[in-house]
Design an enzyme around this catalytic site. Structure first.
Site, PDB file in Angstrom:
ATOM      1  N   ASP A  20      24.445  72.382  68.591  1.00 15.58           N
ATOM      2  CA  ASP A  20      25.126  72.501  67.492  1.00 15.58           C
ATOM      3  C   ASP A  20      26.655  72.117  67.655  1.00 15.58           C
ATOM      4  O   ASP A  20      27.092  72.109  68.615  1.00 15.58           O
ATOM      5  CB  ASP A  20      25.049  73.855  66.741  1.00 15.58           C
ATOM      6  CG  ASP A  20      25.727  73.921  65.309  1.00 15.58           C
ATOM      7  OD1 ASP A  20      25.646  73.002  64.657  1.00 15.58           O
ATOM      8  OD2 ASP A  20      26.171  75.034  65.247  1.00 15.58           O
ATOM      9  N   ASP A  22      29.836  72.905  65.164  1.00 15.56           N
ATOM     10  CA  ASP A  22      30.786  73.926  64.649  1.00 15.56           C
ATOM     11  C   ASP A  22      30.502  75.211  65.297  1.00 15.56           C
ATOM     12  O   ASP A  22      29.232  75.799  65.073  1.00 15.56           O
ATOM     13  CB  ASP A  22      30.678  73.788  63.155  1.00 15.56           C
ATOM     14  CG  ASP A  22      31.078  72.654  62.308  1.00 15.56           C
ATOM     15  OD1 ASP A  22      31.505  72.627  61.280  1.00 15.56           O
ATOM     16  OD2 ASP A  22      30.665  71.596  62.953  1.00 15.56           O
ATOM     17  N   SER A 107      23.846  68.485  64.126  1.00 18.53           N
ATOM     18  CA  SER A 107      24.633  69.621  63.363  1.00 18.53           C
ATOM     19  C   SER A 107      24.694  69.206  62.024  1.00 18.53           C
ATOM     20  O   SER A 107      24.376  68.063  61.463  1.00 18.53           O
ATOM     21  CB  SER A 107      26.088  69.004  63.676  1.00 18.53           C
ATOM     22  OG  SER A 107      27.025  69.636  63.151  1.00 18.53           O
TER      23      SER A 107
END
Length: 241
Positions: A20, A22, A107
């Site tokens: 991922d 963030d 993401s």
């Protein structure tokens, strides 16, 4: 049977590892960075979605409509992502590549910004998957790709399956959407990452967890002992320790 019992866990080696972006590779949440005066309001919504309290589709388009990011703003966000990469990100990606492991970023962030992270970490553009935005001729927000599975609950496992990951594969992420991929069996190991923010609902359900604040600390979870021994000299010597 609890969620953890349903999550299979296969130790390394892996053929692919997915990250991922963030609050995993970067210390920030992109949409919150773009929000300006709306930051506190949207940060609460983001946290509730990533903790599994709200379905992602309930907030994804609404956040973008409130923020209406410009092309220039999203490009600047990409640079901000690079500036806020966690320590060890470059080294971990390089070590995985040297060990012959394919790496991807998947993401729910904005693709124009997340691609900055991919370039910084040496990934080809086709190995970075995020949400595409539309802009008008003046660079103003004109919508997002509403067909992407990354904008709705259950979408990340659907995309991972569609990508045809080389198995066995691992996923590192902080949010409920990452946990969904593990529950769905789209990967063979899920590392619940809490080095930026540890989300209780995700961590309590995961079989493997890490609160490392330097991403090199993930090496024992993503590389086999044999792979780490092979990296024990040269620029990746840290991985063999």
């Amino acid at each position: 049977m609890g969620t953890t019992d349903r999550i299979g866990d296969l130790p390394p080696p892996y053929r692919e590892v997915v990250f991922d972006c963030d609050s995993t590779l970067s210390t920030i949440e992109g949409i919150d960075e773009l929000a300006g005066g709306l930051a506190a309001e949207l940060a609460e919504l983001t946290d509730r979605a990533m903790s599994g309290e709200l379905p992602l589709e309930a907030i994804f388009g609404a956040r973008l409509e409130r923020v209406r990011p410009t092309r220039a703003g999203v490009e600047a966000l990409g640079q901000r992502y690079v500036e806020t990469l966690l320590p060890g990100a470059r080294e971990l990606f390089a070590a995985l590549g040297a060990a012959g492991v394919g790496v991807r970023i998947v993401s729910g962030g904005l693709a124009l910004a997340v691609r900055h992270v991919g370039r910084e970490l040496g990934l080809a553009a086709e190995r970075v998957h995020a949400v595409e935005l539309d802009f008008d001729e003046h660079g103003n927000y004109a919508g997002f790709d509403a067909t992407t599975p990354l904008a709705c609950a259950g979408g990340k496992p659907r995309l991972l399956n569609a990508l045809g990951l080389a198995r066995p594969a691992a996923l590192v992420g902080d949010g409920a959407t990452d946990l969904e991929a593990a529950v769905a069996g789209a990967v063979d190991r899920f590392v619940a990452f809490g080095g930026v923010v540890a989300r209780d609902a995700v961590h309590s359900a995961a079989a493997v967890r890490s609160n490392a604040t330097d991403l090199r600390g993930l090496a024992p979870l993503l590389l086999s002992e044999a792979q780490r021994e092979a990296l024990a000299s040269g620029p990746h010597a840290w991985a063999g320790r």
